[in-house]
Design a protein around this motif. Structure first.
Motif, short mmCIF file in Angstrom:
data_model
loop_
_atom_site.label_atom_id
_atom_site.label_comp_id
_atom_site.label_asym_id
_atom_site.label_seq_id
_atom_site.Cartn_x
_atom_site.Cartn_y
_atom_site.Cartn_z
N ARG A 130 17.42 22.38 56.10
CA ARG A 130 16.03 22.26 56.53
C ARG A 130 15.77 22.88 57.90
NH1 ARG A 130 17.78 18.54 53.27
NH2 ARG A 130 16.42 17.61 51.71
N ILE A 131 16.70 22.73 58.84
CA ILE A 131 16.47 23.26 60.19
C ILE A 131 17.53 24.29 60.60
CG2 ILE A 131 15.33 21.13 60.91
CD1 ILE A 131 17.84 20.37 62.43
N THR A 138 21.30 22.98 69.89
CA THR A 138 20.43 22.01 70.56
C THR A 138 19.56 21.27 69.56
OG1 THR A 138 20.39 23.36 72.57
CG2 THR A 138 18.64 21.73 72.30
N LEU A 139 18.96 22.01 68.64
CA LEU A 139 18.07 21.39 67.66
C LEU A 139 18.82 20.43 66.75
CD1 LEU A 139 15.28 21.18 66.38
CD2 LEU A 139 15.86 23.17 64.95
N MET A 140 19.98 20.85 66.26
CA MET A 140 20.74 19.99 65.36
C MET A 140 21.26 18.75 66.08
SD MET A 140 21.96 19.26 62.38
CE MET A 140 21.81 20.73 61.35
N THR A 141 21.83 18.95 67.26
CA THR A 141 22.39 17.82 68.01
C THR A 141 21.33 16.79 68.37
OG1 THR A 141 24.08 19.28 68.95
CG2 THR A 141 23.70 17.19 70.07
N GLY A 189 27.84 36.33 63.45
CA GLY A 189 28.66 35.14 63.59
C GLY A 189 28.74 34.36 62.30
N PHE A 190 28.95 33.05 62.45
CA PHE A 190 29.10 32.16 61.30
C PHE A 190 28.22 30.92 61.49
CE2 PHE A 190 32.92 34.67 61.47
CZ PHE A 190 33.20 34.95 60.14
N GLU A 191 27.69 30.42 60.38
CA GLU A 191 26.91 29.18 60.41
C GLU A 191 27.70 28.07 59.74
OE1 GLU A 191 22.69 27.26 58.80
OE2 GLU A 191 23.03 29.43 58.69
N LEU A 192 27.78 26.93 60.41
CA LEU A 192 28.44 25.75 59.85
C LEU A 192 27.48 25.13 58.83
CD1 LEU A 192 30.83 23.81 59.83
CD2 LEU A 192 29.79 22.62 61.77
N THR A 193 27.74 25.36 57.56
CA THR A 193 26.79 24.96 56.52
C THR A 193 27.05 23.55 55.99
OG1 THR A 193 28.19 26.01 54.84
CG2 THR A 193 26.41 27.33 55.79
N ASN A 194 28.29 23.06 56.10
CA ASN A 194 28.58 21.75 55.55
C ASN A 194 29.83 21.17 56.20
OD1 ASN A 194 29.99 19.91 53.27
ND2 ASN A 194 27.79 19.96 52.90
N ILE A 195 29.81 19.84 56.41
CA ILE A 195 30.97 19.12 56.91
C ILE A 195 31.25 17.99 55.93
CG2 ILE A 195 32.00 17.86 58.85
CD1 ILE A 195 29.84 19.06 60.65
N PRO A 196 32.27 18.13 55.06
CA PRO A 196 32.59 17.04 54.13
C PRO A 196 32.78 15.72 54.87
CG PRO A 196 33.78 19.03 53.52
CD PRO A 196 33.11 19.33 54.84
N VAL A 229 26.74 13.05 57.50
CA VAL A 229 25.73 12.92 56.44
C VAL A 229 24.41 13.52 56.90
CG1 VAL A 229 24.28 11.26 55.21
CG2 VAL A 229 26.76 10.94 55.26
N PHE A 230 24.00 13.18 58.11
CA PHE A 230 22.73 13.71 58.62
C PHE A 230 22.81 15.22 58.87
CE2 PHE A 230 22.25 9.21 60.42
CZ PHE A 230 21.59 8.79 59.28
N TYR A 231 23.98 15.68 59.31
CA TYR A 231 24.14 17.13 59.51
C TYR A 231 23.94 17.86 58.18
CZ TYR A 231 25.95 21.64 60.92
OH TYR A 231 26.05 22.99 61.20
N ASN A 232 24.61 17.38 57.15
CA ASN A 232 24.52 18.04 55.84
C ASN A 232 23.10 17.94 55.27
OD1 ASN A 232 27.27 18.55 56.05
ND2 ASN A 232 27.83 16.72 54.89
N PHE A 233 22.40 16.86 55.60
CA PHE A 233 21.01 16.71 55.15
C PHE A 233 20.07 17.66 55.90
CE2 PHE A 233 16.84 14.72 55.88
CZ PHE A 233 16.38 14.62 54.57
#
Length: 305
Positions: A296-297, A16-19, A224-231, A288-292
């Motif tokens: 941080r959050i 929710t926070l990321m989206t 579980g797993f955290e999605l840390t980066n999306i190229p 880009v915003f997800y990776n940024f």
């Protein structure tokens, strides 16, 4: 070798926070572009100086209100989306991803289309329940007011009762309105979205071996797993190419419905190009915003099996 991973659970709070944060940033950019667009038009057209001033004042409000509205709206929407997914996944099966290392090589069609179309149908039902009942109440109230108002007018003008409106038409429309929004719309959305998601998965599976797939980089997190980066480029390219094919199909169908073959071909090409560009930009910005934001959050957390 392709390893099938099923998304069993989505952690609601990080999702929710990321989206909502990404949508707020995109809304902020959109607000600036809208203000610049109208400001440029006002500056180029003679006699529009007053309009330019109005846009400037309005722009300050839009730049603040649009991102805030998008953020708070998507907090509710994303939380409900994650909640529905977590409730439905044990019953319908979660989304499955064919992973080869970090690359999503394939998307099993049925699991992907079924749960997403059911979620869309439920969200449509909840929205339709509100719209249907609200509209039906207003129309029912109108059906009750019409004969009363007609009788008052008849007494004042000596019109015979045979010519007075009864409000029956409004009552009938009230029922049709509720039926459409509460029953017909959810069913229609389920069918349409199931077809759309199934086609997306089918074309993804066909095209990805040729252009390379979406990459998802996970790290182990608590339970579980955290999605840390999306190229960025693989995500934007893979999804936009698939959407270009769907855009071409949509343009062809809409063109054929007009009965003009030449127009159908033009729309096929124009929709394919426009959807490719639009989705490439949108996905690129979102990743880009997800990776940024992820360091941080925190990123989206999933339970995979």
């Amino acid at each position: 070798m392709v390893d099938i991973k099923e998304i069993k659970h989505i952690r609601a709070a990080p999702f929710t926070l990321m989206t909502s944060s990404i949508h707020a940033i995109l809304a902020f950019i959109a607000a600036i572009l809208v203000i610049l667009f109208f400001g440029t038009i006002a500056a180029l057209i003679p006699g529009m100086s007053m309009f330019a001033g109005f846009i400037t004042v309005l722009g300050l409000s839009i730049i603040i209100l649009w991102p805030l509205t998008s953020f708070f709206f998507n907090i509710v929407y994303a939380f409900i989306l994650a909640l529905l997914y977590n409730l439905l996944a044990p019953k319908l099966g979660g989304i499955k991803l064919g992973m080869e290392g970090e690359v999503v090589k394939s998307i099993p069609v049925m699991s992907f289309a079924l749960i997403l179309s059911v979620i869309v149908a439920i969200l449509t039902f909840l929205t339709g329940l509100y719209i249907g009942l609200a509209g039906s109440s207003v129309l029912s109230l109108a059906s009750g007011i019409i004969p009363v108002a007609a009788n008052l007018a008849a007494n004042a003008t000596n019109v015979t009762n045979a010519t007075l409106p009864t409000g029956g038409m409004m009552a009938a429309i009230s029922g049709i309105w509720a039926l459409f929004w509460i029953i017909i719309m959810p069913i229609a959305m389920f069918i349409l979205t199931f077809i759309a998601y199934a086609l997306f998965a089918i074309f993804y599976n066909i095209i990805i071996p040729k252009v390379g797939g979406l990459k998802l980089i996970f790290a182990e997190a608590a339970n579980g797993f955290e999605l840390t980066n999306i190229p960025v480029v693989p995500a934007a390219l893979s999804i936009s190419v698939v959407m270009a094919v769907l855009g071409a199909i949509y343009g062809l169908i809409m063109g054929i419905m007009t009965g003009d073959v030449v127009l159908a071909i033009i729309w096929l090409i124009s929709y394919a190009i426009s959807w490719f560009i639009m989705y490439f930009i949108m996905i690129a910005l979102a990743t880009v915003f997800y990776n940024f934001l992820q360091p941080r959050i925190g990123g989206i957390k999933l339970v995979l099996e």
